[in-house]
Design a protein around this motif. Structure first.
Motif, mmCIF file in Angstrom:
data_model
loop_
_atom_site.group_PDB
_atom_site.id
_atom_site.type_symbol
_atom_site.label_atom_id
_atom_site.label_comp_id
_atom_site.label_asym_id
_atom_site.label_seq_id
_atom_site.Cartn_x
_atom_site.Cartn_y
_atom_site.Cartn_z
ATOM 1 N N SER A 145 0.834 -1.206 0.000
ATOM 2 C CA SER A 145 0.000 0.000 0.000
ATOM 3 C C SER A 145 0.864 1.250 0.000
ATOM 4 O O SER A 145 0.604 2.211 -0.741
ATOM 5 N N ALA A 146 1.915 1.239 0.827
ATOM 6 C CA ALA A 146 2.818 2.398 0.869
ATOM 7 C C ALA A 146 3.539 2.577 -0.460
ATOM 8 O O ALA A 146 3.744 3.706 -0.923
ATOM 9 N N THR A 147 3.916 1.449 -1.076
ATOM 10 C CA THR A 147 4.587 1.522 -2.379
ATOM 11 C C THR A 147 3.665 2.136 -3.425
ATOM 12 O O THR A 147 4.090 2.980 -4.229
ATOM 13 N N ILE A 148 2.408 1.715 -3.410
ATOM 14 C CA ILE A 148 1.432 2.289 -4.350
ATOM 15 C C ILE A 148 1.263 3.778 -4.092
ATOM 16 O O ILE A 148 1.196 4.592 -5.020
ATOM 17 N N GLY A 149 1.211 4.149 -2.822
ATOM 18 C CA GLY A 149 1.079 5.570 -2.485
ATOM 19 C C GLY A 149 2.247 6.384 -2.996
ATOM 20 O O GLY A 149 2.065 7.476 -3.553
ATOM 21 N N ILE A 150 3.462 5.868 -2.823
ATOM 22 C CA ILE A 150 4.656 6.568 -3.306
ATOM 23 C C ILE A 150 4.622 6.691 -4.824
ATOM 24 O O ILE A 150 4.950 7.754 -5.390
ATOM 25 N N MET A 151 4.212 5.623 -5.499
ATOM 26 C CA MET A 151 4.149 5.652 -6.963
ATOM 27 C C MET A 151 3.110 6.657 -7.453
ATOM 28 O O MET A 151 3.337 7.369 -8.441
ATOM 29 N N VAL A 152 1.965 6.711 -6.780
ATOM 30 C CA VAL A 152 0.919 7.663 -7.170
ATOM 31 C C VAL A 152 1.412 9.094 -7.011
ATOM 32 O O VAL A 152 1.244 9.939 -7.909
ATOM 33 N N VAL A 153 2.059 9.394 -5.881
ATOM 34 C CA VAL A 153 2.571 10.744 -5.650
ATOM 35 C C VAL A 153 3.651 11.092 -6.677
ATOM 36 O O VAL A 153 3.705 12.209 -7.205
ATOM 37 N N ALA A 154 4.517 10.111 -6.995
ATOM 38 C CA ALA A 154 5.568 10.352 -7.991
ATOM 39 C C ALA A 154 4.965 10.651 -9.352
ATOM 40 O O ALA A 154 5.436 11.549 -10.072
ATOM 41 N N CYS A 155 3.905 9.917 -9.714
ATOM 42 C CA CYS A 155 3.232 10.172 -10.995
ATOM 43 C C CYS A 155 2.607 11.557 -11.013
ATOM 44 O O CYS A 155 2.699 12.282 -12.016
ATOM 45 N N ILE A 156 1.988 11.949 -9.918
ATOM 46 C CA ILE A 156 1.359 13.275 -9.846
ATOM 47 C C ILE A 156 2.419 14.366 -9.952
ATOM 48 O O ILE A 156 2.219 15.383 -10.627
ATOM 49 N N ILE A 157 3.560 14.160 -9.300
ATOM 50 C CA ILE A 157 4.646 15.144 -9.376
ATOM 51 C C ILE A 157 5.124 15.302 -10.811
ATOM 52 O O ILE A 157 5.292 16.422 -11.323
ATOM 53 N N ASN A 158 5.351 14.167 -11.493
ATOM 54 C CA ASN A 158 5.830 14.223 -12.880
ATOM 55 C C ASN A 158 4.798 14.837 -13.815
ATOM 56 O O ASN A 158 5.137 15.645 -14.698
ATOM 57 N N MET A 159 3.529 14.473 -13.639
ATOM 58 C CA MET A 159 2.467 15.020 -14.478
ATOM 59 C C MET A 159 2.328 16.521 -14.270
ATOM 60 O O MET A 159 2.176 17.289 -15.229
ATOM 61 N N THR A 160 2.376 16.945 -13.009
ATOM 62 C CA THR A 160 2.239 18.369 -12.703
ATOM 63 C C THR A 160 3.430 19.160 -13.224
ATOM 64 O O THR A 160 3.274 20.280 -13.739
ATOM 65 N N ALA A 161 4.624 18.582 -13.110
ATOM 66 C CA ALA A 161 5.814 19.256 -13.627
ATOM 67 C C ALA A 161 5.738 19.411 -15.139
ATOM 68 O O ALA A 161 6.103 20.466 -15.689
ATOM 69 N N ALA A 162 5.252 18.369 -15.822
ATOM 70 C CA ALA A 162 5.104 18.451 -17.276
ATOM 71 C C ALA A 162 4.080 19.508 -17.662
ATOM 72 O O ALA A 162 4.274 20.273 -18.621
ATOM 73 N N LEU A 163 2.974 19.571 -16.903
ATOM 74 C CA LEU A 163 1.951 20.586 -17.178
ATOM 75 C C LEU A 163 2.505 21.985 -16.954
ATOM 76 O O LEU A 163 2.295 22.888 -17.773
#
Length: 225
Positions: A145-163
């Motif tokens: 669960s923690a791994t999934i949470g870290i991956m979700v936050v990392a994806c959001i960071i990358n998506m937001t940075a690209a935007l």
């Protein structure tokens, strides 16, 4: 979408950080699409058809009824105005296209975020039950669960940075169109030096305008002479 992300954050608290990051990308996307439509469909089309056609009709009418020698100069001025009108139309089209691109980038961002949230929710629901077990399976579930949470936050960071990177590039385009570009920098048209207008010293000449005198033309000799 933020509310759904918050619900997923209740299943894994690490995702709460992603909620704060995604909140920075909240924008009035429908308003952007509406503005883009106004620039591209309304303003551009009005400059393209009604404005252009009316000026062409005015030019044609002047050729029929205007017998003065300066009709050609007037027609030339109309052509120049139509050319400038087309430049303005292309400018409006460019602004509308830029706004539409920005709106599209936000739409893709939130659509991708929605897909991410849906996938994370489907994975975390069964793990929530296993995390309650006081067994090795519960420990493994908490790690996953923690791994999934870290991956979700990392994806959001990358998506937001690209935007944000795209928005930064788009802002440079807008600065060229609205500030840096000389298309609408009216101060560039302000007379300077000896041609500068001094409104404090301006005087109005109330004398009547000069009477138009028809230019001399070769007239045919009277009949019988």
């Amino acid at each position: 979408m933020l509310n759904k992300l918050k619900k997923v954050g209740r299943l894994e608290y690490l995702i709460i950080a992603g909620v704060a990051i995604a909140a920075t990308a909240v924008a009035n996307v429908p308003g952007m699409y509406s503005a883009a439509s106004n620039w591209r469909s309304r303003i551009s089309s009005e400059l393209d058809k009604p404005g252009n056609q009316q000026m062409q009709a005015l030019k044609t009418a002047s050729a029929k009824d205007w017998i003065a020698d300066d009709q050609k100069a007037f027609a030339s001025a109309v052509d120049a105005f139509i050319s400038d009108l087309e430049t303005c139309r292309k400018y409006a089209e460019a602004v509308g296209g830029a706004v539409d691109s920005v709106a599209g980038s936000y739409t893709k961002y939130w659509t991708s975020l929605g897909n991410l949230v849906g996938s994370a929710f489907a994975l975390l629901i069964p793990l929530t039950i296993y995390k309650l077990l006081p067994t090795p399976a519960g420990v493994i579930a908490r790690i996953i669960s923690a791994t999934i949470g870290i991956m979700v936050v990392a994806c959001i960071i990358n998506m937001t940075a690209a935007l944000q990177s795209f928005i930064s590039a788009a802002s440079n385009v807008f600065s060229q169109l609205t500030v840096g570009g000389r298309v609408i920098q009216l101060e560039n048209l302000k007379p300077t030096g000896g041609a500068a207008i001094k409104f404090n010293d301006a005087k109005i000449n109330w004398s009547p305008p000069s009477t138009y005198v028809e230019p001399k033309r070769n007239q045919p000799a009277p009949y019988g002479k």
